[in-house]
Design a protein around this motif. Structure first.
Motif, PDB file in Angstrom:
ATOM      1  N   UNK A 291      -5.416  -9.653  -3.026  1.00 31.36           N
ATOM      2  CA  UNK A 291      -6.659  -9.030  -2.566  1.00 31.36           C
ATOM      3  C   UNK A 291      -6.899  -7.728  -3.326  1.00 31.36           C
ATOM      4  N   UNK A 292      -8.173  -7.336  -3.379  1.00 33.72           N
ATOM      5  CA  UNK A 292      -8.560  -6.226  -4.258  1.00 33.72           C
ATOM      6  C   UNK A 292      -8.169  -4.868  -3.702  1.00 33.72           C
ATOM      7  N   UNK A 293      -7.854  -4.814  -2.429  1.00 30.31           N
ATOM      8  CA  UNK A 293      -7.489  -3.539  -1.818  1.00 30.31           C
ATOM      9  C   UNK A 293      -6.220  -3.784  -1.020  1.00 30.31           C
ATOM     10  N   UNK A 294      -5.159  -3.059  -1.350  1.00 28.51           N
ATOM     11  CA  UNK A 294      -3.865  -3.414  -0.783  1.00 28.51           C
ATOM     12  C   UNK A 294      -2.900  -2.263  -1.000  1.00 28.51           C
ATOM     13  N   UNK A 295      -2.330  -1.727   0.078  1.00 31.02           N
ATOM     14  CA  UNK A 295      -1.343  -0.664  -0.110  1.00 31.02           C
ATOM     15  C   UNK A 295       0.003  -1.028   0.526  1.00 31.02           C
ATOM     16  N   UNK A 296       0.240  -2.320   0.704  1.00 31.21           N
ATOM     17  CA  UNK A 296       1.511  -2.743   1.303  1.00 31.21           C
ATOM     18  C   UNK A 296       2.640  -2.628   0.286  1.00 31.21           C
ATOM     19  N   UNK A 297       3.661  -1.871   0.620  1.00 29.34           N
ATOM     20  CA  UNK A 297       4.836  -1.755  -0.251  1.00 29.34           C
ATOM     21  C   UNK A 297       4.556  -0.913  -1.478  1.00 29.34           C
ATOM     22  N   UNK A 298       5.577  -0.766  -2.301  1.00 26.09           N
ATOM     23  CA  UNK A 298       5.423   0.047  -3.507  1.00 26.09           C
ATOM     24  C   UNK A 298       4.567  -0.675  -4.545  1.00 26.09           C
ATOM     25  N   UNK A 299       3.818   0.112  -5.295  1.00 27.22           N
ATOM     26  CA  UNK A 299       2.953  -0.420  -6.344  1.00 27.22           C
ATOM     27  C   UNK A 299       3.779  -0.594  -7.623  1.00 27.22           C
TER      28      UNK A 299
ATOM     29  N   UNK B  91       4.867   4.665 -15.777  1.00 32.58           N
ATOM     30  CA  UNK B  91       3.757   5.279 -15.038  1.00 32.58           C
ATOM     31  C   UNK B  91       4.256   5.738 -13.664  1.00 32.58           C
ATOM     32  N   UNK B  92       4.949   6.868 -13.651  1.00 28.64           N
ATOM     33  CA  UNK B  92       5.509   7.361 -12.388  1.00 28.64           C
ATOM     34  C   UNK B  92       4.409   7.840 -11.445  1.00 28.64           C
ATOM     35  N   UNK B  93       3.302   8.301 -12.014  1.00 34.52           N
ATOM     36  CA  UNK B  93       2.175   8.711 -11.169  1.00 34.52           C
ATOM     37  C   UNK B  93       1.708   7.528 -10.330  1.00 34.52           C
ATOM     38  N   UNK B  94       1.476   6.403 -11.015  1.00 34.99           N
ATOM     39  CA  UNK B  94       1.013   5.207 -10.311  1.00 34.99           C
ATOM     40  C   UNK B  94       2.015   4.715  -9.282  1.00 34.99           C
ATOM     41  N   UNK B  95       3.286   4.937  -9.565  1.00 39.22           N
ATOM     42  CA  UNK B  95       4.333   4.496  -8.636  1.00 39.22           C
ATOM     43  C   UNK B  95       4.388   5.393  -7.403  1.00 39.22           C
ATOM     44  N   UNK B  96       4.274   6.693  -7.605  1.00 40.83           N
ATOM     45  CA  UNK B  96       4.422   7.634  -6.489  1.00 40.83           C
ATOM     46  C   UNK B  96       3.196   7.599  -5.565  1.00 40.83           C
ATOM     47  N   UNK B  97       2.001   7.397  -6.153  1.00 43.15           N
ATOM     48  CA  UNK B  97       0.807   7.304  -5.309  1.00 43.15           C
ATOM     49  C   UNK B  97       0.974   6.093  -4.382  1.00 43.15           C
ATOM     50  N   UNK B  98       0.845   6.317  -3.092  1.00 45.47           N
ATOM     51  CA  UNK B  98       0.982   5.223  -2.136  1.00 45.47           C
ATOM     52  C   UNK B  98       2.400   5.001  -1.653  1.00 45.47           C
ATOM     53  N   UNK B  99       3.342   5.854  -2.056  1.00 45.46           N
ATOM     54  CA  UNK B  99       4.728   5.629  -1.629  1.00 45.46           C
ATOM     55  C   UNK B  99       5.035   6.313  -0.296  1.00 45.46           C
TER      56      UNK B  99
END
Lengths: 491, 421
Positions: free
Chosen positions: B172-180, A193-201
């Protein structure tokens, strides 16, 4: 970068984007040195590509020259995500702001990165759809920037954040390749899921040139309630009680006393000035459900310390309440020349004790800290008020921010809920991730950008960062505020 | 990549012939097994496998072991069966953290005791583990309304062949720290690391639910009704379109050739208006609503249908845009017993082995670039001749580099994933 190299770079970039759309005049570039965070740094060149192919070619040139690349859309980043701390080329998207396709049959829209968030929902409205994530800066911020930060907003409590609404991306890589990832019109594709990975990068993997988003049917009815509390603690208990009841509202926002006063001074939203805190609640759906939920939430609030619960009776009243909330940050200009906003998250049950601890920090340091935040998902936005012209205050405020983030991390939370790590929190990220965690993330980063040219100095700690400059360096002339505050500064 | 040179003796426990056969994958048998007790233990054991240049196949509940291409090698069966603990659960936060080997049904039972649930309904929850569900991205029928695994996982711990455990996300339910990195591992079939712990957000159970059956003669009219419902604000939580053969497997018979089954759920006051809206869409499309007693196991049967283990059939699972689904429907219906999830753009079809190759070819050509058809179940003899995953997806070179970055010696599930990863 020396003058000769810069001149050569600008010439090469102009061959791609045309003579008007690449420049390196320091005066013209001043606009591109900052975002909505306190730090600044000048780029070497600014380039405005007109399409995806041009973005890819710009990246190839930068790669050839070994020059850092920073994507910058509306620059409403609160974490310094678009500040070019290592110089290099700032790529910006005013010319790539087209909605390429609206496809209601497949519940999709296809966009260029420069499309403004609110204008997308406005374009979808006649067909009965909208795009859910609604950051407070939605009148200015772009979908491309939203993808970079995985942006949230008040209405993501029930419906999810950016990544839950993006099904495909076209990404320009540092190598100059243009890659399409994800399912696009379908929900998924095979493979990772590269989309999910790139979103937020945060622009560290590539530059997004095309975005497939989901359309959501507009709820038939929305109802907004304002619950008025004597203090912030009873309002926090109200939040817990609503969650416990099994109701998940579309939005659940909290504002404390100081915020209320600032907002009322700025926009007359209709918040009571004598309240200790207010909860802004919204439910949506079909009429019988909305009426029922509004009634149930109202009585829960009253049972848990609310002195009064008001219901917006007209759309104008509802819009006024939301305008107040979404303009909260800009309203702070009424109270203070500067503020520093944090973006911590704590588990919902830790809200009351975390707010108490933040209050204690305020008492101890003497700096006013007010709170405007997404209470439903525990996403705090403490705003530390200060005056950047008073020597030492900026540094003191950064320390307070650091302490607040540590507090959130120790409570089992996170150092950022929606603004991103950016430049600001690249050291704070250690509060939530170990060296081993970061090492894996760094390996993933190198797959996309082996030479570290994409938005360097962001997200990851260290990296031999050169110090950036605060917005008001010593000796910067103080500008008299025309209207008692910078209403238009903070978008 | 060829046969790996064995650098060190193969680690792990000796296993009996019976155990070997119980853990065969596509006819291959493991030589040893490993059963780590926790995250750190799992990482240590994986490191031993990497040092020995062993090929590891990761096991959860074993419900999706047919998924994927034939492994290139299989030395060690790596099981999460000892990692079944609930590590944290705070109902008031609507979050929990569990070890990967916990059965999905056990997690749901814990949540249900607090009036909550994870709205994911993978097949065979009594066997399927949480880690397996995430790794194989198995989503049941609730996805139209409630999304998929990626929408509910908020954090993860993964053991890597490097011997390290690394985390991403949080509690936590909302979190954008670091890569997903949760997104990266969801659906990666354990080829990048072994998921050892998962953090979920959960939800309060709906106050009420009801099932509505719409009957049709014409499958495209039925599909249109389903797609219209997916566009409606009151979309069903689960919605399937099935032919008579599939309906019978779900425990019902009907006089009509096609049935659109809709599970409507929500707040108590939502149910009746939702039911009326759905019925009116069905009738508008030429369908009939009939009150019919539903067997208690109807939705469970439907959920398990596409991956039931007793059949030797071949199963194709397709995904496309909603308009693409309309094009694919007649071809899929001709291939065998069918189940469509109209809101999600998904279909599953059971195909007779001797008809599999031409049917797959027809469906893939019709799906074009905007969809894909995956062979999710097939006997190994057929897997050798069918291209299980289909053409490599866009972005495949990046996927290959990610595999090399995180599993440089191809220790994990070698060859099972897309493009031979």
């Amino acid at each position: 970068m020396d003058a000769g190299a810069r001149e050569r770079l600008v010439q090469r970039l102009r061959e791609v984007v045309g003579p008007r759309y690449a420049f390196d005049d320091p005066y013209e570039m001043r606009l591109y040195q900052y975002d909505a965070s306190p730090e600044t740094a000048l780029p070497d060149v600014v380039v405005l590509p007109g399409n995806a192919d041009e973005v890819a070619r710009v990246l190839k040139i930068c790669s050839d020259e070994g020059v850092p690349i920073v994507a910058r859309a509306a620059a409403s980043s609160l974490a310094g995500g678009t500040v070019p701390v290592h110089g290099g080329v700032v790529v910006t998207f005013p010319r790539m702001d087209r909605i390429l396709e609206i496809d209601p049959d497949n519940l999709r829209a296809v966009l260029e990165p420069g499309v403004v968030n609110l204008s997308l929902s406005q374009a979808l409205r006649p067909g009965g759809y909208y795009y859910v994530p609604d950051p407070s800066s939605q009148g200015a911020c772009t979908i491309g920037g939203n993808v970079a930060t995985n942006a949230g907003g008040p209405h993501t409590l029930l419906y999810g954040v950016t990544v839950n609404h993006v099904t495909g991306l076209e990404v320009a890589l540092a190598s100059g390749e243009l890659v399409r990832v994800g399912g696009a019109k379908a929900a998924e594709s095979t493979g990772y899921d590269l989309t999910g990975l790139v979103v937020g990068s945060e622009g560290t993997m590539g530059i997004v040139t095309k975005i497939w988003v989901k359309l959501t049917p507009i709820p038939p009815l929305q109802k907004t309630l304002l619950a008025i509390y004597p203090d912030i603690e009873s309002a926090s208990n109200g939040v817990s009680a609503i969650i416990r009841s099994g109701i998940l509202p579309a939005a659940m926002e909290m504002l404390d006393k100081i915020s209320i006063q600032a907002i009322e001074a700025a926009s007359h939203a209709g918040y009571p000035l004598d309240a200790g805190a207010v909860l802004l609640l919204e439910v949506d759906g079909i009429e019988p459900v909305v009426e029922d939920l509004a009634e149930r939430m109202g009585s829960i609030c009253r049972d848990h310390g609310a002195t009064e619960v008001r219901v917006a009776r007209t759309e104008a009243e509802r819009q006024a309440l939301w305008k107040g909330r979404k303009g909260a940050f800009s309203a702070m200009g009424r109270l203070s020349p500067d503020f520093y906003v944090m973006d911590g998250v704590v588990p919902r049950t830790k809200l009351p004790e975390t707010l108490k601890k933040i209050d204690a920090i305020s008492e101890r340091t003497g700096y006013t800290i007010c709170n405007v935040f997404h209470a439903g998902d525990g996403n705090l936005h403490p705003l530390v008020l200060f005056d950047g012209f008073v020597p030492g205050q900026y540094e003191a405020v950064l320390k307070i921010g650091d302490e607040i983030l540590k507090l959130c991390a120790d409570a089992g939370g996170s150092v950022t809920g929606e603004h991103g790590i950016g430049l600001e929190k690249r050291e704070n990220i250690r509060y939530v991730f170990s060296d081993d965690d970061l090492e894996v993330m760094d390996r993933v980063r190198r797959v996309f950008d082996p030479r570290g040219l994409m938005n360097p100095g962001k997200i990851f700690p260290g990296h031999g960062l050169k110090p950036s400059t605060p917005r008001y360096p010593p000796g910067y002339p103080r500008q008299p505020a025309a209207n008692g505050g910078g209403d238009d500064l903070w978008v | 990549m060829g046969v790996k040179a064995r650098a060190q003796p193969l680690p792990g426990h000796q296993i009996s012939i019976e155990q070997q056969h119980g853990m065969s994958v596509d006819g291959l048998l493991p030589t040893k097994s490993m059963h780590p007790s926790d995250a750190e233990d799992a990482a240590r054991e994986l490191r031993l496998c990497e040092l020995a240049r062993a090929s590891v196949v990761v096991w959860g509940g074993g419900t999706q072991m047919q998924l994927g291409s034939e492994p290139r090698g299989y030395d060690v069966a790596f099981s999460t069966e000892r990692m079944t603990r609930l590590l944290e659960y705070e109902p008031a936060d609507l979050t929990c953290r569990v070890e990967a080997g916990m059965r999905v049904a056990d997690l749901q039972a814990t949540l249900e005791a607090n009036g909550q649930r994870l709205p994911l309904d993978p097949p065979h929850p009594d066997h399927a583990t949480v880690g397996g569900m995430v790794a194989a991205n198995t989503n049941g029928l609730n996805r139209a309304r409630h999304g998929t695994v990626r929408d509910w996982v908020i954090g993860m711990a993964v053991a890597y062949p490097s011997g390290k455990v690394a985390r991403a996300g949080g509690k936590v339910v909302k979190n954008v720290a670091g890569y997903d990195l949760m997104k990266l591992h969801t659906g990666a079939l354990g080829t990048l690391g072994v998921i050892v712990e998962v953090n979920f957000k959960v939800q309060t159970r709906p106050e009420a639910d009801v099932t509505l059956l719409g009957h049709f003669e014409d499958p495209s009219a039925a599909l249109k009704a389903g797609i219209d419902l997916a566009h409606h604000y009151l979309a069903p939580a689960a919605m399937i379109l099935v032919d008579r053969a599939t309906l019978w497997k779900c425990g019902l018979t009907a006089d009509w050739r096609w049935t659109l089954a809709m599970k409507l759920e929500g707040y108590a006051r939502e149910i009746q208006p939702t039911q009326e809206a759905a019925a009116s869409i069905v009738r508008g499309a030429g369908g009939r609503i009939e009150g019919q007693a539903l067997p208690a196991t109807f939705w469970d049967n439907a959920r398990d249908w596409s991956s039931s283990t007793e059949d030797t059939d071949v199963v194709f699972s397709g995904m496309s845009s909603l308009t693409g689904l309309q094009t694919l429907l007649p071809l899929a219906a001709a291939a065998g017993p069918l189940m469509v999830q109209p809101g999600a753009g998904i279909f599953h079809v059971r195909v007779a082995p001797d008809a599999a190759a031409p049917a797959l070819d027809r469906l893939r050509r019709a799906a074009g670039d905007d969809g894909q058809v995956v062979v999710t179940r097939a006997p190994v003899s057929l897997k050798k001749s069918l291209d299980v995953w289909g053409p490599t997806p866009p972005g495949f070179p990046l996927m290959r580099s990610l595999k090399e970055a995180l599993d440089p010696h191809a220790t994990l599930n070698p060859g099972r994933f897309v493009g031979g990863l």
